[in-house]
Design an enzyme around this catalytic site. Structure first.
Site, PDB file in Angstrom:
ATOM      1  N   ALA A 340       0.746  -1.056   0.129  1.00 22.76           N
ATOM      2  CA  ALA A 340      -0.501   0.157  -0.192  1.00 22.76           C
ATOM      3  C   ALA A 340       1.185   1.195   0.041  1.00 22.76           C
ATOM      4  O   ALA A 340       2.280   1.154   0.389  1.00 22.76           O
ATOM      5  CB  ALA A 340      -0.681   0.422   1.231  1.00 22.76           C
ATOM      6  N   GLU A 398       8.966   5.145   8.507  1.00 21.02           N
ATOM      7  CA  GLU A 398       8.306   3.022   8.615  1.00 21.02           C
ATOM      8  C   GLU A 398       8.620   2.830   9.648  1.00 21.02           C
ATOM      9  O   GLU A 398       7.399   1.996  10.310  1.00 21.02           O
ATOM     10  CB  GLU A 398       8.955   2.893   7.266  1.00 21.02           C
ATOM     11  CG  GLU A 398       9.115   3.169   6.091  1.00 21.02           C
ATOM     12  CD  GLU A 398       7.547   3.189   5.467  1.00 21.02           C
ATOM     13  OE1 GLU A 398       7.058   2.387   6.353  1.00 21.02           O
ATOM     14  OE2 GLU A 398       7.449   3.820   4.730  1.00 21.02           O
ATOM     15  N   HIS A1321      12.225 -78.531 -19.820  1.00 16.39           N
ATOM     16  CA  HIS A1321      13.510 -77.598 -19.668  1.00 16.39           C
ATOM     17  C   HIS A1321      14.958 -79.317 -19.774  1.00 16.39           C
ATOM     18  O   HIS A1321      15.639 -79.352 -20.526  1.00 16.39           O
ATOM     19  CB  HIS A1321      13.843 -77.146 -19.734  1.00 16.39           C
ATOM     20  CG  HIS A1321      15.452 -75.609 -20.493  1.00 16.39           C
ATOM     21  ND1 HIS A1321      14.775 -75.278 -21.484  1.00 16.39           N
ATOM     22  CD2 HIS A1321      16.657 -76.266 -20.064  1.00 16.39           C
ATOM     23  CE1 HIS A1321      16.089 -75.029 -21.938  1.00 16.39           C
ATOM     24  NE2 HIS A1321      17.112 -75.232 -21.310  1.00 16.39           N
ATOM     25  N   GLU A1322      14.652 -79.029 -18.565  1.00 21.02           N
ATOM     26  CA  GLU A1322      16.106 -80.194 -17.758  1.00 21.02           C
ATOM     27  C   GLU A1322      16.247 -81.313 -18.851  1.00 21.02           C
ATOM     28  O   GLU A1322      16.645 -81.762 -19.101  1.00 21.02           O
ATOM     29  CB  GLU A1322      16.582 -79.540 -16.864  1.00 21.02           C
ATOM     30  CG  GLU A1322      16.223 -78.347 -16.302  1.00 21.02           C
ATOM     31  CD  GLU A1322      17.450 -77.330 -16.879  1.00 21.02           C
ATOM     32  OE1 GLU A1322      18.150 -78.251 -17.667  1.00 21.02           O
ATOM     33  OE2 GLU A1322      16.780 -76.189 -16.931  1.00 21.02           O
TER      34      GLU A1322
HETATM   35 ZN   LIG Z   1       4.698   2.678   5.583  1.00 21.33          ZN
HETATM   36 ZN   LIG Z   2      18.864 -75.831 -21.307  1.00 21.17          ZN
END
Ligand SMILES: [Zn+2]
Ligand SMILES: [Zn+2]
Length: 1898
Positions: A340, A398, A1321-1322
């Site tokens: 202000a 101030e 697999h084996e």
């Molecule tokens: Zn002031």
């Molecule tokens: Zn194998």
């Protein structure tokens, strides 16, 4: 000017004001520092003038000469509220200044700047004499530097004569808010312009020429010309209106009454279209409030109007002088940058400082209004009526207004107790600033404040707040009554005049004397020490002696005070104090040191000085008094006044920073806070702890800190919950309201239970009802907390609110936007900052500052700043962006890494910086200071925190609970890693091959391959593994071996493989040779050749061809943990650690167990004997044939012998010594099948499933191969921590324990599937691989490809309902296509000479071998038929059993079967297969359905890839193409040339074609655009018409082709658009795979938003589908593919923030947390569910997962999921902690480190932390972890995509090259960062546009 500085830190009142104020403070401070510094350095501020400039002429000086005094001004202005043709808003005006000459002169200097003058007779002005003729003008000009209009006269002005100076001018109504300016606002959608003024301090000269110094007071006659629909206002009341017309415009000329005598800076005028309200007529002073009509209509000005009259009345009484004017206008200026401005009679306010919502009138809004109005009205007397002579004394103006406004506010709202806590808080705050050695005295010397710049700097918080503090102290020691009295007489004497502070001191002294108050010194003398020197004292009181000392308090030890003070930095200090809670008489310290015996205390007394902060100093005590204060705080803190509790906290932290007390003392003071409920102490604690939290937030120590503070804040949180009736009502006390804000902020930040929930609930309510019930004071933190916890929805909501909102909440909303933890939102936000339409001017740097405090945002912010530096400076319209940014961004930087980054940034930006710019130096210093700070306190704090919190003690326990050896990896993880490693190895090798750097050619013993001189026949091996460590802590094994061999070619050299063994020398040699068919030659020399891994035996004579010999050796080796050769593995059973010894020989590790001819073709018979403890079992390939108990060195041992093996390769040998249990098939079956595992696991039935399935699988193969299983038994054994999934040792298959064992009751389908696949697999290898073995490793693919292909059949047989073959095979094929498309790929069969070294052999175990092998065999099976394949295979096995082969042998048998079956192939099997096996890669088939043209081309995944590996087939294949037209399969078509035409494939306009049905062939396919379109249509209309596997393939092909630019990326994306109808796994899996890349790489970018929205749309239907299928997630899908898809879908849905999904995840997780150990989350979902919950959660969730990870001992899958989840956090400190744990094997086992790194690399929040961590700990990580350095680099760079990341990586690379002496080429292949950047560059626009068109969102 306005009291912008009056805003308290942390108070979110009108945060817009606060934010602006903060910025102003920062700027003022930084500029002042720079100035002060240069002053100290003896140079003038660069902003002022070059040092060389020496003022010579009068107009060179900034101050006016004393020759002229103004008397009055007559000013007329006409502001234009519409732009002219040049788009400028102008004002025109004229001014007649009447002045008197007070000293003879021929020169008139009058201030003017930024005005264009009309020349009058060639001059800028016209001079008229009022008391006679004026001298004529000689010359006039504008002096820009000093801002003068200079008028040189021909003759002198006469002393005491008056003159008139007339000027006419034009200026711009700019947006700078200086002088006469314009402001813009929107009302009812119409943009409106108002013209207003801001003259203070030196801007009046920008509106009109004037003598612009405060002492040159005058009377002003103002006239304004303005449009008829507007109002004109000025300081005085209007005296008349005249309607006029100029240039066709209807205007009003409004005249105002003459002002009272006043300074130029108080002048004001406004032209606006406002409404107003006013006090009732009849009062002495007319008070009005002006604002936009809408605001006035809404009553927003009512409160201000209600409060202004009593405040004005209060001041009239206080000052004892009536308000001097007739009226007082309060006007709201939109966007006013100052709080202000006290223009006399026409006070301007920023809108939120004057207006507040009538209905939602929260009193925090009112408080701003009251404070502002009070401050400005106070100026009407102090400042306006009596004005300081010059700006150097601004503080008194101030400071006084600030001090008095507290009284005014208190009067206006007496119940708020504002004066009680606002003033003290501001005192503490300004002490911080005044403690800097760059502070300044309140009053500077007049000559130090001359230029406009120097004057501006004085508007800082020293002026405002220290000013008020010093006056408050003064009031205290003279009493308020005396102060008021003195003030009144002072004002009376000097009204309408100017003063210096001395005048005030004189009047106060008179009042003091009159009141008979005794002071040790006169008022002026006391005050001068506070006003004329900067800083303030630190008072030290020693309560043992009563000794009191003072010392200038400076906040930094490094600060050198070289500004002298005439008072030598000594003060006259009034000290108020209390002893044991009772106030004692005030004590004056007048010297540097003194003794006050009253202050010498007894041992139980305590003393506190500076009661209620009535004086301006810090205080320190002796240690004993501090301890007694702490005791008091903890026992009855109320005995110490509230304000002092705050002061004690503040002092202690400040003193600790300086090392004057320990940091732990300060922290210990906070320990009483769990009893404290008052705002002020919490406010200070929050202020100081914030530093800790900010700096430590990304470090591991944050954990205990958070726990400690959480303990402190939780009671306060509960207190407020009660106080507010569970948050339904507001606290009554004002201070409680502030404290509530603090507590919510802290509690949410510290993750207090329920806090986030509370804020989220509030926020949700607002989002859903759009009625916002959140209290204004809480908005800021609530919004922030909800955005931090939320996602895009929350952010977008805030953003839309921000865009809509123009006033009070904007600041809070703006703040909240910066709180997100989502990198892409942060980046999108930052991008918005470059767009003026999105984030406007001043707010850009505001946004950037806020972002710099977000630890997730910080690295992104830096990246952003570096990339956009130029445009940021250009956009910087308001303040000094770079100063603010750099200095605030560095507040929380504290690592060396960040320091280096900053240095680099400085280098990059060097050329853009102004010369002499020290911003970076300052910033670097800040970071250094932060680093030191951490260095200094980390240890001390850590120890203390640990001792204070229970949290870490628990962690300690958890730590000890974990006594397991690191879990090894899950199959998928290993596969990933193996792929990466294999790839990287083969890449490097391939490269060196291409570069012509083949491995050196070597001679004789230098060859890796054995010569063909010797053939082994049998081995007799005895081994004794020690399961206990020896004295050197080594686990050894000893052994001997007799190998019988035959000489097949004459030689005097025996080479036998051996490495890592220590031999017993026998007669001086490593071995002993015996002839079996006659004498052996004697040994000449033996040695070990490490490089080629041989034991070399040189003979004196040759071996005889066809004779047999025995070579005997004795040796010792280590049972290491490497899982190679004979090794050990550790597990825990019933709390006891157990060791087992086991073997892994494949491919070249048998030589590590015993000397052997270690090549697969050198098959032999093995006689194995094992010596082992009596409580253990020994196993080998064959059944045991005998046991002998014996004792050796006091140990009870068994010698177990095994039956001789079949003839077999060394790599299939196996032996195990363990303390395991087992189960077996019933006696009577032809083959004994056993399952071995730890006794406990066996007891729990965990091996049952494996045993159950092994039997039928073995039977299946016997039938399939048409050969009985060749051995008597088949053992399956679970090895704890085995890194490989399994190993096909003949008769003794080893498996990784965690995948092999199944929980009987809890076993989930996924686990079983993995097991069945492994066993299949084996067991498949028992024939293919073991019975018939490939001659050399170069053909490994046939072995592994076959086992993989056949295992799908075996699995299908074992579990026929699972439909495994379908999707698991297709998955493998798609992966193989991906890998094989690289130009660094390799053929399935390499040349034998290319596969020599163990390292090369190991590298072949990659996914080409396994997966492409499978794919090619599947293709073969498809074109020869499965029956023919089986037939050929059977005859092949029969012919070659117990022998070795090459692929040619298999092709021959298949060809025979093909011919027999009468199948017609276009070429022989071998010719067809050679093209697939002997050249790498595969074809891209392009089908043009317009013409039926088909053509093939080698498909490469990168267009940059240069193929320089030649192929004898020229990369052309014989391709079997299956295809369908309109859903009907057509006859297979063979493409045998590069290009061909198949007229059947030429389609009609509505036909569609899909090739490679069910992926039966190995290629990618592209079509003409029309066919693609028809496929997309089909997918969208009836996707079921396209086979499932092909839907997946279409997605896969399209994305791959798009990457290569062969189709548009949007085509690929458009294909995914049908996914909202797709519920099958395979297409989703592929889509997920590619979209992940989009989501990952684009994650930190703004485009992530629409992308996310799009996928959310696609995934929602399938998510709902599964929700229904699983009855709201209570059941599991029955189809395996659904099980997988459910995972994919939940994963994706949570990732794209589908609300239902995150909620589901959180609910599951919460249930688990609350009821652990019962976890109902299915294992297949746990990974994503945990991740999602951790990402959305905080420490609690993380800690829970961490404790689970620490406890987890069995399931690797779970361990893996937990590790993954831990990496999902978005909390930087948790990331740091996680990384720190990686360095500690007690926390994260070595084998897990690479997982953690991989996971963290995928989290964009953790990427920067990870990189830093790796840089710092590189050696450690690479040494320890299972990862190769190449793979680490690959992983961290694969997701990087920004310039910053590239820079970081390059820097990193340089460091590593030095450290590890790595070459450039080792990094080259991983240069993915640039590739990613390019990728983004290429696609973001295209993708973005498409997404926008697809999604409604955005
Ligand atoms: Zn002031
Ligand atoms: Zn194998």
């Amino acid at each position: 000017m306005g009291n912008g500085f009056h805003v308290r830190k942390g108070a979110a009142l009108a945060s817009l004001v606060a934010a602006l104020a903060a910025i102003v403070v920062i700027i003022a401070l930084s500029v002042r520092l720079a100035q002060e510094k240069s002053r100290n350095a003896g140079t003038l501020p660069s902003t002022a003038e070059p040092t060389a400039f020496i003022p010579k002429e009068p107009w060179d000086h900034y101050r006016l000469p004393d020759t002229i005094t103004p008397i009055s001004y007559n000013v007329t202005f006409w502001p234009r509220l519409e732009p002219d043709d040049n788009d400028l808003y102008l004002f025109t005006g004229n001014c007649t200044a009447v002045f008197k000459c007070t000293r003879e002169t021929d020169l008139i200097l009058i201030h003017s700047i930024e005005l264009n003058f009309t020349l009058l007779d060639g001059f800028h002005a016209r001079l008229t004499g009022l008391n006679g003729p004026a001298p004529s003008l000689k010359k006039t000009w504008l002096e820009d530097r000093t801002e003068y209009l200079v008028v040189q006269l021909d003759g002198p002005l006469q002393v005491n004569s008056s003159y008139e100076l007339f000027t006419e001018f034009v200026g711009e109504l700019s947006l700078t808010q200086q002088g006469f300016y314009r402001s813009v606002y929107t009302e009812d959608g119409v943009e409106k312009v108002i013209a207003a003024t801001q003259m203070q301090p030196t801007h009046a000269r920008k509106a009109f020429p004037c003598f612009d110094e405060p002492a040159l007071k005058a009377v002003f006659h103002v006239t304004l010309i303005h449009p008829q629909n507007t109002t004109a206002l000025s300081n005085s009341i209007t005296s008349g209106h005249v309607n006029i017309t100029v240039d066709g415009q209807d205007l009003i000329r409004t005249s105002f009454g003459p002002t009272v005598i006043m300074s130029t800076y108080l002048l004001a005028f406004v032209v606006c279209d406002y409404g107003h309200i006013r006090t009732e007529p009849g009062r002495s002073v007319l008070i009005r409030v002006w604002a936009s009509k809408t605001a006035i209509d809404k009553g927003k000005g009512n409160y201000a109007l209600e409060k202004a009259p009593p405040i004005l009345a209060f001041y009239e009484k206080y000052y004892n002088i009536s308000y001097p004017l007739e009226k007082s206008d309060q006007i709201a200026i939109p966007g006013f940058g100052h709080g202000a401005m006290e223009n006399w009679g026409l006070i301007t306010y920023t809108e939120p400082a004057l207006l507040q919502g009538l209905h939602e009138s929260f009193y925090e809004e009112k408080e701003v209004v009251v404070a502002m109005v009070s401050h400005e009205l106070a100026h009407m007397w102090f400042g306006n009526l009596v004005t300081l002579r010059w700006w150097n004394d601004l503080w008194l103006n101030e400071g006084f207004a600030s001090y008095v406004s507290n009284l005014g506010s208190d009067h206006a709202e007496p119940t708020w107790e504002l004066n009680d806590f606002i003033a003290p808080e501001e005192i503490l705050h300004v002490m911080d600033e005044d403690a800097s050695c760059f502070s300044h005295p309140l009053s500077v010397k007049e000559e130090e404040a001359r230029t406009p710049h120097e004057i501006e700097f004085l508007f800082d918080s020293i002026t405002y707040k220290k000013g008020a503090a010093v006056l408050r102290m003064l009031s205290h020691f003279v009493t308020e009554a005396v102060l008021t009295k003195g003030l009144q007489t002072y004002l009376k004497e000097f009204q309408y005049k100017n003063t210096v502070p001395k005048d005030l001191w004189k009047h106060l002294q008179m009042a003091v004397d009159e009141a008979g108050i005794s002071l040790p010194r006169p008022v002026e003398e006391i005050m001068n020490r506070w006003v004329l020197q900067m800083g303030f004292p630190m008072i030290t009181i020693d309560t043992r002696t009563g000794n009191v000392t003072q010392k200038h308090y400076l906040s930094s030890l490094e600060c050198v005070m070289d500004t002298p003070s005439e008072f030598n930095y000594s003060w006259f200090v009034p000290i108020t104090w209390m002893k044991n809670g009772k106030e004692e008489p005030k004590y004056w310290l007048l010297t540097k040191e003194d003794t006050n015996t009253d202050m010498a205390l007894g041992s139980s007394d305590w003393l506190v000085a500076n009661i209620n902060l009535t004086s301006f100093f810090r205080v320190n005590y002796d240690a004993e008094n501090w301890e007694r204060i702490i005791s008091k705080l903890n026992s009855r803190h109320q005995d110490i006044p509230l304000i002092n509790r705050a002061q004690i906290i503040d002092d202690a932290f400040n003193l600790a920073d300086l090392g004057m007390v320990n940091m732990t003392l300060a922290l210990r003071i906070t320990s009483y806070l769990d009893k404290e409920v008052e705002y002020m102490p919490w406010g200070r604690a929050d202020f100081h702890l914030k530093n800790f939290i900010d700096i430590l937030h990304s470090r591991g120590i944050y954990g205990p800190l958070q726990a400690y503070l959480r303990n402190k804040v939780t009671p306060l949180f509960q207190h407020f919950r009660e106080l507010t009736l569970n948050w339904t009502k507001s606290p009554a006390r004002h201070s409680d309201m502030y404290n509530q804000m603090t507590v919510i902020k802290l509690a949410c930040k510290l993750e207090v239970n329920d806090c986030t929930q509370l804020t989220t609930t509030w926020f949700r309510e607002w989002m859903n009802n759009s009625t916002n019930k959140i209290r204004p004071s809480l908005k800021k933190e609530v919004y922030c907390s909800a955005v931090a916890a939320g996602g895009v929805e929350e952010w977008d909501f805030i953003w839309s609110m921000y865009k809509k909102n123009v006033t009070s909440e904007a600041g809070d909303l703006f703040y909240a936007l910066s709180c997100t933890r989502q990198p892409w939102l942060i980046n999108r936000y930052l991008q918005h900052c470059l767009d003026q339409d999105k984030v406007s001017g001043c707010n850009i740097h505001h946004a950037l500052i806020l972002m710099s405090h977000n630890p997730v945002g910080q690295p992104l912010l830096w990246d952003f700043v570096r990339a956009n530096w130029r445009s940021l400076i250009e956009n910087d319209r308001c303040y000094f962006l770079k100063d603010i940014l750099i200095s605030t961004a560095t507040d929380s930087l504290s690592t060396e890494f960040q320091y280096k980054q900053l240095l680099q940034l400085k280098e990059e930006l060097k050329e853009h910086l102004c010369s002499g710019d020290e911003t970076f130096e300052e910033a670097l210093k800040t970071v250094e200071a932060n680093m030191k700070w951490i260095e200094r306190y980390k240890k001390e704090m850590h120890d203390w925190l640990i001792s204070e919190t229970s949290e870490n003690r628990d962690m300690g326990n958890a730590l000890h609970v974990r006594k397991r050896v690191a879990l090894a990896s899950l199959v998928t993880a290993v596969v990933v890693i193996v792929v990466i490693i294999a790839l990287s190895v083969s890449l490097t090798q391939e490269k060196s091959r291409n570069a012509g750097m083949a491995e050196p050619t070597v001679s004789a013993p230098d060859h890796y391959r054995l010569p063909d001189t010797i053939t082994p026949i049998s081995y007799n091996v005895t081994l004794w593994p020690r399961l206990e460590p020896d004295d050197n802590d080594l686990y050894l094994f000893t052994g001997n071996c007799t190998v019988v061999f035959k000489c097949t070619r004459e030689t005097d050299l025996i080479l036998i493989h051996s490495i890592e063994l220590n031999f017993t020398l026998l007669d001086g040699f490593h071995a002993r040779l015996t002839g079996l068919n006659g004498p052996a030659p004697s040994l000449k020399k033996t040695w070990l050749e490490d490089r080629t891994e041989y034991l070399v035996v040189q003979l004196d004579g040759p071996l005889q061809v066809n004779s047999s010999y025995e070579l005997f050796t004795e040796f010792a080796g280590e049972l290491s943990l490497t899982q190679q050769g004979f090794y050990r593995s550790v597990y825990t059973e019933d709390g006891v650690e157990k060791v087992i010894a086991a073997t892994q020989m494949q491919p070249t590790h048998a030589r590590k167990a015993f000397p052997c001819f270690d090549e697969p073709a050198l098959k032999a018979v093995f006689h194995v004997t094992l010596i082992h403890p009596q409580n253990t079992t020994a196993l080998s390939n064959s059944l045991a044939s005998g046991h002998v108990n014996f004792t050796l060195d006091g140990q009870d041992l068994i010698r177990t012998s095994f039956e001789p093996t079949k003839i077999m390769s060394t790599y299939l040998l196996a032996f195990v010594v363990c303390d395991f249990g087992h189960i077996k098939t019933e006696t009577g079956s032809s083959v004994l099948i056993r399952v071995w595992a730890s006794k406990k696991a066996i007891d729990k039935g965990k091996g049952n499933y494996a045993l159950e399935k092994a039997t039928p699988i073995l039977a299946f193969y016997e039938k399939y191969y048409n050969i009985s299983y060749p051995l008597k038994k088949s053992d399956q054994i679970a090895i704890p921590g085995f890194v490989f999934p399994a190993m096909e040792n003949w008769g003794l298959i080893t498996y990784r324990e965690s995948t092999f064992l199944q929980d009987l009751h809890e076993s989930f389908y996924e686990d079983k599937e993995m097991l069945v696949d492994m066993v299949s697999h084996e067991l498949a290898h028992m024939w293919f691989g073991n019975l018939v073995t490939l001659r050399w490793w170069n053909d490994l693919w046939l072995n592994e490809g076959f086992a993989s292909y056949v295992s799908n059949l075996g699995s299908d047989h074992a579990e026929p309902t699972w439909e495994l073959n379908d999707f698991s095979a297709s998955e493998k094929i798609l992966v193989a296509l991906d890998v094989d498309a690289s130009c660094m790929s390799h053929p399935l069969s390499l040349k034998e000479e290319e596969v020599q070294t163990p390292r090369k052999i190991a590298s072949l175990f990659d996914s080409i071998t396994y997966k492409k092998g499978t794919a090619v065999l599947r293709m073969l099976s498809n074109f020869v038929t499965e029956a023919v394949l089986t037939k050929g295979l059977q005859t092949y096995l029969k012919e070659f059993q117990y022998k070795n082969t090459v692929p040619k042998d298999l092709w021959k048998h298949l060809q025979m079967a093909v011919d027999e079956a009468g199948i017609s192939l276009p070429r022989p099997v071998e010719e067809i297969m050679n093209r697939w096996v002997l050249q790498m890669g595969f074809p891209l088939i392009t089908i043009d359905t317009q013409t039926g043209t088909v053509h093939q081309k080698h498909y490469l995944s990168s267009s940059e890839c240069v193929m320089d590996t030649p192929s004898e087939f020229n990369y052309s294949w014989f391709v079997p193409i299956t295809w369908m037209k309109n859903g009907k399969e057509e006859p297979k078509y063979w493409l045998l040339t590069k290009e061909d035409t198949n007229t059947d494939m030429a389609l009609g306009s509505s036909d569609w074609l899909v090739a490679n049905i069910n992926l039966t062939s190995f290629f990618r396919v592209n079509y003409d655009a029309e066919n693609w379109e028809r496929i997309i249509n089909k997918l969208n209309s009836r996707h079921q018409d396209i086979p499932l596997i092909n839907r997946a393939q279409i997605i896969d092909d399209a994305f791959n082709l798009a990457e290569l630019g062969m189709v548009n990326m949007t085509l690929a994306l458009r294909i995914t658009s049908y996914l909202d109808k797709e519920v099958e796994y395979m297409p989703w899996r592929r889509a997920d795979f590619y979209l992940k890349k989009f989501l990952d790489i684009l994650l930190p970018r703004g485009i992530h938003g629409p992308l996310q929205a799009y996928f959310r749309k696609k995934v929602t239907p399938v998510f709902q589908y599964y929700k229904k299928l699983t009855r709201n997630w209570t059941e599991r899908p029955t189809r395996p593919s659904d099980l997988y898809n459910q995972v994919t879908v939940i994963n994706l849905a949570c990732k794209v923030e589908l609300k239902d999904c995150t909620q589901l995840a959180t609910t599951w997780f919460r249930e688990w947390m609350n009821n652990s150990p019962t976890n109902k989350i299915p294992p297949s979902l746990e990974k994503e569910v945990y991740c999602s919950a951790v990402a959305a959660g905080g420490t609690e969730e993380w800690d829970f997962i961490w404790s689970m990870y620490q406890k987890n001992v069995m399931s690797e899958q779970t361990s893996y999921s937990l590790m993954y989840a831990l990496s999902c956090t978005r909390q930087p400190w948790l990331i740091s902690r996680y990384l720190e744990y990686c360095l500690d094997p007690e926390q994260v086992p070595v084998n897990d480190i690479h997982h953690v790194i991989t996971f963290l690399a995928h989290n964009p929040v953790s990427q920067p932390f990870l990189l830093y961590f790796l840089r710092t700990n590189w050696q450690d990580i690479v040494n320890k972890s299972f990862f190769s350095k190449e793979s680490v680099i690959y992983i961290i760079t694969s997701l990087m995509s920004t310039r910053l990341q590239l820079n970081q990586f390059l820097q990193f690379k340089e460091e590593l090259k030095k450290q590890l002496s790595l070459g450039e080429e080792e990094f080259e292949v991983f240069n993915t960062v640039e590739a990613n950047m390019k990728w983004i560059e290429r696609y973001s626009k295209e993708v973005h546009d498409w997404l926008i068109s697809e999604t409604s969102e955005k």
